[in-house]
Scaffold this motif. Sequence first.
Motif, PDB file in Angstrom:
ATOM      1  N   GLY A 147      46.522  47.112  37.431  1.00 46.53           N
ATOM      2  CA  GLY A 147      47.462  47.128  36.307  1.00 46.53           C
ATOM      3  C   GLY A 147      48.491  46.026  36.451  1.00 46.53           C
ATOM      4  O   GLY A 147      48.822  45.314  35.490  1.00 46.53           O
ATOM      5  N   SER A 148      48.997  45.864  37.664  1.00 46.31           N
ATOM      6  CA  SER A 148      49.964  44.791  37.933  1.00 46.31           C
ATOM      7  C   SER A 148      49.339  43.423  37.736  1.00 46.31           C
ATOM      8  O   SER A 148      49.930  42.535  37.113  1.00 46.31           O
ATOM      9  N   ILE A 149      48.145  43.260  38.262  1.00 46.34           N
ATOM     10  CA  ILE A 149      47.459  41.966  38.159  1.00 46.34           C
ATOM     11  C   ILE A 149      47.161  41.633  36.701  1.00 46.34           C
ATOM     12  O   ILE A 149      47.339  40.492  36.261  1.00 46.34           O
ATOM     13  N   ILE A 150      46.724  42.637  35.943  1.00 48.97           N
ATOM     14  CA  ILE A 150      46.457  42.432  34.515  1.00 48.97           C
ATOM     15  C   ILE A 150      47.718  41.937  33.821  1.00 48.97           C
ATOM     16  O   ILE A 150      47.690  40.947  33.088  1.00 48.97           O
ATOM     17  N   SER A 151      48.829  42.618  34.055  1.00 44.00           N
ATOM     18  CA  SER A 151      50.085  42.227  33.412  1.00 44.00           C
ATOM     19  C   SER A 151      50.493  40.812  33.805  1.00 44.00           C
ATOM     20  O   SER A 151      50.888  40.002  32.946  1.00 44.00           O
ATOM     21  N   LEU A 152      50.368  40.485  35.074  1.00 42.37           N
ATOM     22  CA  LEU A 152      50.721  39.133  35.529  1.00 42.37           C
ATOM     23  C   LEU A 152      49.847  38.078  34.862  1.00 42.37           C
ATOM     24  O   LEU A 152      50.352  37.050  34.380  1.00 42.37           O
ATOM     25  N   PHE A 153      48.547  38.312  34.814  1.00 41.85           N
ATOM     26  CA  PHE A 153      47.649  37.315  34.219  1.00 41.85           C
ATOM     27  C   PHE A 153      47.844  37.199  32.704  1.00 41.85           C
ATOM     28  O   PHE A 153      47.714  36.102  32.156  1.00 41.85           O
TER      29      PHE A 153
END
Length: 183
Positions: A147-153
Amino acid sequence: MQAGIELVGVGGVTAMTMRAVCREAQLSQKFFYESFTDTDDLLREVYRSTFHRARTVIESAAASGEDETDSTERMRAGVDAAARLVKDDPRVCRILLVEPIADLTLRHFVRDSIFAMITNPMAATHPTLAPAEDSVRSKMRYATVFGSIISLFLEWTEGNFGDDRDAFVDHVTDVLLSTVSRR
């Protein structure tokens, strides 16, 4: 297939109707049904194809990291490759990260495929990221990280973090490494 990638990558899953695909590909419906049973079948192939493309780019970069024995450097090289890929082709980000959240059919397909997605390419860049067990806690941990990685990307692809790719890559790598250290 390219018509499906274009439609989903630009307009989302709802833009990919059978007629829209045929119009984009400049083919008749007959040719559509010779290749796919329905639009859900095409959608799964669009996702698989895009995932395979991203995985190949990431694994190739990770394998050719400056120090092939340093797993952190390999991870950073993989993250850097992913950052370049989604910046150069925002459709990849939409297909792999946005649409599985927005579309229930695609979300179920991705969830059913999650083990392969977690272990490859992440395990290629850092073997300890592969889940040791199939427990609820493990699933929650990886859902949190992704979820964090998705938001960052998403923010990176939209240009909200500026143009400093090194700073972005360092931050994403740190997020991933913090997950490994808490394991």
